[in-house]
Design an enzyme around this catalytic site. Sequence first.
Site, PDB file in Angstrom:
ATOM      1  CD1 TRP A 336      28.384  28.480 -49.261  1.00  0.00           C
ATOM      2  CD2 TRP A 336      28.015  26.384 -49.232  1.00  0.00           C
ATOM      3  NE1 TRP A 336      28.100  28.286 -50.446  1.00  0.00           N
ATOM      4  CE2 TRP A 336      28.147  26.953 -50.357  1.00  0.00           C
ATOM      5  CE3 TRP A 336      27.702  24.821 -48.901  1.00  0.00           C
ATOM      6  CZ2 TRP A 336      27.788  26.047 -51.322  1.00  0.00           C
ATOM      7  CZ3 TRP A 336      27.671  24.147 -50.026  1.00  0.00           C
ATOM      8  CH2 TRP A 336      27.677  24.482 -51.250  1.00  0.00           C
ATOM      9  CG  HIS A 337      26.198  22.740 -46.006  1.00  0.00           C
ATOM     10  ND1 HIS A 337      27.389  22.916 -45.304  1.00  0.00           N
ATOM     11  CD2 HIS A 337      26.373  21.711 -46.912  1.00  0.00           C
ATOM     12  CE1 HIS A 337      28.416  22.195 -46.291  1.00  0.00           C
ATOM     13  NE2 HIS A 337      27.682  21.466 -46.835  1.00  0.00           N
ATOM     14  N   GLY A 338      22.714  26.046 -45.264  1.00  0.00           N
ATOM     15  CA  GLY A 338      21.732  26.515 -45.327  1.00  0.00           C
ATOM     16  C   GLY A 338      21.296  27.380 -43.915  1.00  0.00           C
ATOM     17  CE1 TYR A 479      26.165  20.006 -50.017  1.00  0.00           C
ATOM     18  CE2 TYR A 479      25.262  17.799 -49.266  1.00  0.00           C
ATOM     19  CZ  TYR A 479      26.220  18.910 -48.939  1.00  0.00           C
ATOM     20  OH  TYR A 479      26.972  19.024 -47.978  1.00  0.00           O
ATOM     21  CG  PHE A 482      21.893  22.266 -48.561  1.00  0.00           C
ATOM     22  CD1 PHE A 482      20.974  22.404 -47.904  1.00  0.00           C
ATOM     23  CD2 PHE A 482      22.300  21.179 -48.962  1.00  0.00           C
ATOM     24  CE1 PHE A 482      20.382  21.373 -47.005  1.00  0.00           C
ATOM     25  CE2 PHE A 482      21.686  19.841 -48.298  1.00  0.00           C
ATOM     26  CZ  PHE A 482      20.882  20.049 -47.187  1.00  0.00           C
TER      27      PHE A 482
END
Length: 482
Positions: A336-338, A479, A482
Amino acid sequence: MLFNSYEFIFIFFPAVLAIYFVAGKIDAARAKEGKFSSTANIWLTVASFAFYGWWDVRFLPLLAVSILVNYFIAGKILSSREENQKTRRSKIFFLLGLAFNIGLLGYFKYLDFFLATLNRLGANFELLHLILPLGISFFTITQLLYIYDCCEGTVRDRNFIDYALFVSFFPHLMAGPILYHRQMLKQFRDVKLRRPDFDNLSHGLTIFIIGLAKKVIVADSLSPYVQFGYTHVNDLTGTVAWLTAVCYMLQLYFDFSGYSDMAVGLARMMNYEIPINFNSPYRATGMINFWQRWHISLTNAITACVYIPLVRQFKSKTVANTAAASFITFFIVGIWHGAGMTFVIFAILNAAGVVANFLWRQKFSMPKVLAHVVTLFHVLITLIFFRANSVHDALVVIKKMFAGLANFSDVLNLPEYIAASPVELPKFIFVAAILIVAFCPNSNKLTKNLKPNFLSAAILALLFLYSVLHLSGVTEFLYFQF
């Protein structure tokens, strides 16, 4: 517009807050007459859209369309449930909502990565070089949670203004925390919360200042050293590789927790309680415990929507089934972060760490100090992939770190290496950050136990003054990527 900018601190937020309370008076007066009024909520929604549009007005229609489509789908799910057609129509509309949101996120965030991966396998697709809309991961998952709860039957009624505010509420819009309708919609409908409250104003301002200091004084001070280290990985010595990795570990924590503190503080000044996102994560004694303390709102959201439904699918709750569900859940948390192979490896390492933690708890109890050290080391390695520009760079840093462990001369020559670096390590900030992480109460406990007196007021005033005077070097929050 950033929380750590002059225009936000001295113009945008004071204006939003003042007009919000004036609008709240109008709503209160109409409530006494027995009339419902959403003047304050309409104002906050307009302000939130203006805040988002400040970044890039081209993405305002995207946010608006996302809200409209999800609100429509939620309505269809709720009406299907009322007609006792849960097993068919409500699930069909939920799947449509799932496809829309994942499709939207996948198009902007993962399509280029997918095409590039195919190209490495021999294809010849032209990359789109899409710009990632700020906050898309957060407002998408917020709405996914909402339609999921509609399908589960925990949403009873809805109002478009309240829903639009719930999704776009500017303190959380760019980087969380992820909001839950059960907590927020009740607050948005409470007219009593639309008037000034001195305790909330002072408490909110306190935690906002702490978050601002985390970002400006600590995270931004470590940023140049981290940037140089990860840009020149081949020039690092073993010990300096360790310093670079640890500096990023500290930078990311103080940057993201600083943002989360500011978000909580801003909401609190408007009398709203939003979720706490951090609880001293670097004191965790296992990867399960780490994710219970780091980005708590994301962990709770994915656990509720992925882990629990997966476990329910198994006929029996065996260790193997639970481990498989844990791996899938935390792989999703990681990816999900990238988009990129570094994030894929980050996801795999975190998922494997959670599963290993789960399995060792089944067999034996690790001493607390050892568990803490193992957890920190695992987090450190995962964050190298999280930050590195490529898998190759991440492996170079890790290789040099392990080589440094075997080369004691690196440690003896550390002062020389630090002095020779083109970018100076902020030694006082570095040591202070480690001590704060290791021994100080986290900002939530600190503000809860802080007694209003001259000393605490003076310290907060100095932190605020120092932070404001250093806003000339304004940097985005990590963040936001992301």
